[in-house]
Write a protein that holds these residues in place. Structure first.
Motif, PDB file in Angstrom:
ATOM      1  N   PHE A  98       0.870  -1.179   0.000  1.00 44.36           N
ATOM      2  CA  PHE A  98       0.000   0.000   0.000  1.00 44.36           C
ATOM      3  C   PHE A  98       0.904   1.225   0.000  1.00 44.36           C
ATOM      4  O   PHE A  98       1.825   1.328   0.813  1.00 44.36           O
ATOM      5  CB  PHE A  98      -0.891  -0.013   1.242  1.00 44.36           C
ATOM      6  N   ASP A  99       0.663   2.145  -0.927  1.00 39.73           N
ATOM      7  CA  ASP A  99       1.521   3.325  -1.049  1.00 39.73           C
ATOM      8  C   ASP A  99       0.675   4.480  -1.564  1.00 39.73           C
ATOM      9  O   ASP A  99       0.355   4.541  -2.748  1.00 39.73           O
ATOM     10  CB  ASP A  99       2.683   3.031  -2.006  1.00 39.73           C
ATOM     11  N   GLN A 100       0.311   5.400  -0.664  1.00 39.24           N
ATOM     12  CA  GLN A 100      -0.579   6.489  -1.050  1.00 39.24           C
ATOM     13  C   GLN A 100      -0.191   7.788  -0.358  1.00 39.24           C
ATOM     14  O   GLN A 100       0.178   7.795   0.821  1.00 39.24           O
ATOM     15  CB  GLN A 100      -2.030   6.159  -0.689  1.00 39.24           C
ATOM     16  N   GLN A 101      -0.301   8.891  -1.111  1.00 43.35           N
ATOM     17  CA  GLN A 101      -0.212  10.227  -0.540  1.00 43.35           C
ATOM     18  C   GLN A 101      -1.629  10.790  -0.475  1.00 43.35           C
ATOM     19  O   GLN A 101      -2.401  10.618  -1.416  1.00 43.35           O
ATOM     20  CB  GLN A 101       0.694  11.126  -1.382  1.00 43.35           C
ATOM     21  N   MET A 102      -1.935  11.468   0.624  1.00 42.97           N
ATOM     22  CA  MET A 102      -3.313  11.936   0.798  1.00 42.97           C
ATOM     23  C   MET A 102      -3.356  13.165   1.699  1.00 42.97           C
ATOM     24  O   MET A 102      -2.420  13.436   2.451  1.00 42.97           O
ATOM     25  CB  MET A 102      -4.166  10.817   1.409  1.00 42.97           C
ATOM     26  N   ARG A 103      -4.461  13.881   1.598  1.00 38.30           N
ATOM     27  CA  ARG A 103      -4.707  15.021   2.485  1.00 38.30           C
ATOM     28  C   ARG A 103      -5.566  14.575   3.654  1.00 38.30           C
ATOM     29  O   ARG A 103      -6.518  13.817   3.477  1.00 38.30           O
ATOM     30  CB  ARG A 103      -5.418  16.135   1.717  1.00 38.30           C
ATOM     31  N   ILE A 104      -5.206  15.049   4.833  1.00 32.87           N
ATOM     32  CA  ILE A 104      -6.014  14.759   6.009  1.00 32.87           C
ATOM     33  C   ILE A 104      -6.259  16.075   6.761  1.00 32.87           C
ATOM     34  O   ILE A 104      -5.395  16.958   6.778  1.00 32.87           O
ATOM     35  CB  ILE A 104      -5.337  13.721   6.938  1.00 32.87           C
ATOM     36  N   TYR A 105      -7.445  16.162   7.345  1.00 32.15           N
ATOM     37  CA  TYR A 105      -7.755  17.364   8.129  1.00 32.15           C
ATOM     38  C   TYR A 105      -7.298  17.141   9.560  1.00 32.15           C
ATOM     39  O   TYR A 105      -7.676  16.162  10.207  1.00 32.15           O
ATOM     40  CB  TYR A 105      -9.251  17.685   8.101  1.00 32.15           C
ATOM     41  N   HIS A 106      -6.456  18.069  10.044  1.00 36.44           N
ATOM     42  CA  HIS A 106      -5.917  17.970  11.397  1.00 36.44           C
ATOM     43  C   HIS A 106      -6.796  18.811  12.322  1.00 36.44           C
ATOM     44  O   HIS A 106      -6.763  20.052  12.266  1.00 36.44           O
ATOM     45  CB  HIS A 106      -4.482  18.492  11.411  1.00 36.44           C
ATOM     46  N   PRO A 107      -7.593  18.185  13.183  1.00 35.12           N
ATOM     47  CA  PRO A 107      -8.540  18.928  14.027  1.00 35.12           C
ATOM     48  C   PRO A 107      -7.865  19.949  14.935  1.00 35.12           C
ATOM     49  O   PRO A 107      -8.357  21.073  15.082  1.00 35.12           O
ATOM     50  CB  PRO A 107      -9.222  17.829  14.850  1.00 35.12           C
ATOM     51  N   ALA A 108      -6.744  19.591  15.531  1.00 37.03           N
ATOM     52  CA  ALA A 108      -6.089  20.505  16.469  1.00 37.03           C
ATOM     53  C   ALA A 108      -5.489  21.710  15.745  1.00 37.03           C
ATOM     54  O   ALA A 108      -5.561  22.841  16.229  1.00 37.03           O
ATOM     55  CB  ALA A 108      -5.010  19.760  17.251  1.00 37.03           C
ATOM     56  N   LYS A 109      -4.895  21.469  14.588  1.00 37.73           N
ATOM     57  CA  LYS A 109      -4.264  22.554  13.827  1.00 37.73           C
ATOM     58  C   LYS A 109      -5.245  23.255  12.903  1.00 37.73           C
ATOM     59  O   LYS A 109      -4.923  24.288  12.316  1.00 37.73           O
ATOM     60  CB  LYS A 109      -3.088  22.001  13.019  1.00 37.73           C
ATOM     61  N   GLN A 110      -6.433  22.651  12.747  1.00 32.52           N
ATOM     62  CA  GLN A 110      -7.511  23.218  11.932  1.00 32.52           C
ATOM     63  C   GLN A 110      -7.024  23.573  10.528  1.00 32.52           C
ATOM     64  O   GLN A 110      -7.229  24.683  10.030  1.00 32.52           O
ATOM     65  CB  GLN A 110      -8.113  24.454  12.623  1.00 32.52           C
ATOM     66  N   TRP A 112      -5.736  21.487   6.504  1.00 29.65           N
ATOM     67  CA  TRP A 112      -5.474  20.288   5.723  1.00 29.65           C
ATOM     68  C   TRP A 112      -3.968  20.075   5.647  1.00 29.65           C
ATOM     69  O   TRP A 112      -3.214  21.006   5.368  1.00 29.65           O
ATOM     70  CB  TRP A 112      -6.056  20.412   4.314  1.00 29.65           C
ATOM     71  N   ARG A 113      -3.540  18.830   5.875  1.00 29.95           N
ATOM     72  CA  ARG A 113      -2.133  18.497   5.827  1.00 29.95           C
ATOM     73  C   ARG A 113      -1.935  17.271   4.930  1.00 29.95           C
ATOM     74  O   ARG A 113      -2.893  16.557   4.616  1.00 29.95           O
ATOM     75  CB  ARG A 113      -1.582  18.228   7.232  1.00 29.95           C
ATOM     76  N   TRP A 114      -0.720  17.052   4.516  1.00 23.20           N
ATOM     77  CA  TRP A 114      -0.391  15.945   3.620  1.00 23.20           C
ATOM     78  C   TRP A 114       0.382  14.863   4.363  1.00 23.20           C
ATOM     79  O   TRP A 114       1.293  15.173   5.136  1.00 23.20           O
ATOM     80  CB  TRP A 114       0.453  16.431   2.450  1.00 23.20           C
ATOM     81  N   ILE A 115       0.016  13.599   4.107  1.00 26.09           N
ATOM     82  CA  ILE A 115       0.778  12.479   4.646  1.00 26.09           C
ATOM     83  C   ILE A 115       1.060  11.483   3.526  1.00 26.09           C
ATOM     84  O   ILE A 115       0.344  11.428   2.521  1.00 26.09           O
ATOM     85  CB  ILE A 115       0.049  11.761   5.805  1.00 26.09           C
ATOM     86  N   HIS A 116       2.118  10.718   3.721  1.00 24.67           N
ATOM     87  CA  HIS A 116       2.465   9.628   2.795  1.00 24.67           C
ATOM     88  C   HIS A 116       2.471   8.342   3.612  1.00 24.67           C
ATOM     89  O   HIS A 116       3.284   8.197   4.531  1.00 24.67           O
ATOM     90  CB  HIS A 116       3.838   9.887   2.174  1.00 24.67           C
ATOM     91  N   ALA A 117       1.544   7.452   3.295  1.00 29.90           N
ATOM     92  CA  ALA A 117       1.417   6.186   4.023  1.00 29.90           C
ATOM     93  C   ALA A 117       1.924   5.043   3.149  1.00 29.90           C
ATOM     94  O   ALA A 117       1.505   4.899   1.995  1.00 29.90           O
ATOM     95  CB  ALA A 117      -0.034   5.941   4.423  1.00 29.90           C
ATOM     96  N   ILE A 118       2.829   4.249   3.708  1.00 34.31           N
ATOM     97  CA  ILE A 118       3.399   3.103   3.001  1.00 34.31           C
ATOM     98  C   ILE A 118       3.333   1.896   3.925  1.00 34.31           C
ATOM     99  O   ILE A 118       3.727   1.982   5.090  1.00 34.31           O
ATOM    100  CB  ILE A 118       4.870   3.358   2.605  1.00 34.31           C
ATOM    101  N   SER A 119       2.825   0.787   3.440  1.00 34.61           N
ATOM    102  CA  SER A 119       2.787  -0.415   4.269  1.00 34.61           C
ATOM    103  C   SER A 119       2.911  -1.658   3.402  1.00 34.61           C
ATOM    104  O   SER A 119       2.639  -1.632   2.199  1.00 34.61           O
ATOM    105  CB  SER A 119       1.491  -0.469   5.091  1.00 34.61           C
TER     106      SER A 119
END
Length: 221
Positions: A98-110, A112-119
């Motif tokens: 699994f290898d994906q880059q995606m945007r996630i909403y960070h509730p504390a920082k209010q 959108w941030r980017w993460i890269h998940a690899i598994s």
């Protein structure tokens, strides 16, 4: 003989303790990335449980309970979620990474941030239980830098294309690499035709040899 066995056992225990210490240090001190191990129970609906995850995932994703796997998917951007879910299902069903880059909403920082998940999925035990060993990396700074660079390139491109001044960019051999519409209009050629030409082929309206002038420019600056 017995004493040698005891000595070897102690050495093994020491090495094991050192190894566990290194792992614990990596696990607990991670910043900007998080390592994890998840177990998938149902491939179709992605139910599962978190076996372990670095505490840093709270800072990266803003999840309240890192061990509630469902919260990992709650704040993924709607435009990214279908792609991410599909890749996750395919990874579990086909035993592929699994290898994906995606945007996630960070509730504390209010924001959108980017993460890269690899598994990587692994099948273990007699029942072939599927586990995902992976890493999540915060790539927000990288993505923002790329966006800033792209915006700057778009700005310069707009100036180049819309300038009323003729702009032509040749290489060292005098072949035209790029030109704007104003240059095409000034020399009386379609833009596509102009870009197939070189300094040697282009004559000014006054009859001066542009190739000679270009060579003189290269020589004297």
């Amino acid at each position: 003989m017995f004493s040698e066995v005891i000595t070897q056992r102690k050495q093994t225990e020491i090495l094991l303790q050192e190894s566990e210490g290194h792992y614990r240090s990596l696990f607990e001190s991670a910043q900007g990335f998080a390592i994890y191990r998840n177990r998938t129970i149902e491939e179709e609906d992605l139910q599962g449980r978190v076996v372990f995850v670095s505490p840093s995932i709270r800072e990266i994703m803003g999840v309240a309970d890192p061990y509630d796997l469902s919260t990992w998917f709650e704040n993924i951007h709607p435009d990214d979620l279908p792609r991410v879910m599909q890749n996750q299902i395919e990874s579990a069903q086909k035993n592929i990474p699994f290898d994906q880059q995606m945007r996630i909403y960070h509730p504390a920082k209010q924001e959108w941030r980017w993460i890269h998940a690899i598994s990587t999925p692994t099948l273990e035990g007699e029942d072939g239980l599927a586990y995902f060993n992976g890493i999540i990396i915060d790539i927000t700074a990288q993505r923002r830098a790329e966006q800033t660079l792209q915006e700057r390139e778009n700005f310069l491109r707009a100036i180049f294309e819309n300038s009323l001044n003729a702009i032509i960019v040749p290489d060292d051999a005098g072949n035209y690499l790029s030109a704007n519409q104003s240059a095409a209009d000034m020399f009386g050629y379609p833009l596509d035709t102009l870009l197939q030409m070189s300094v040697a082929e282009l004559q000014t309206a006054g009859g001066a040899d542009a190739a000679d002038r270009y060579r003189q420019y290269l020589a004297t600056g």
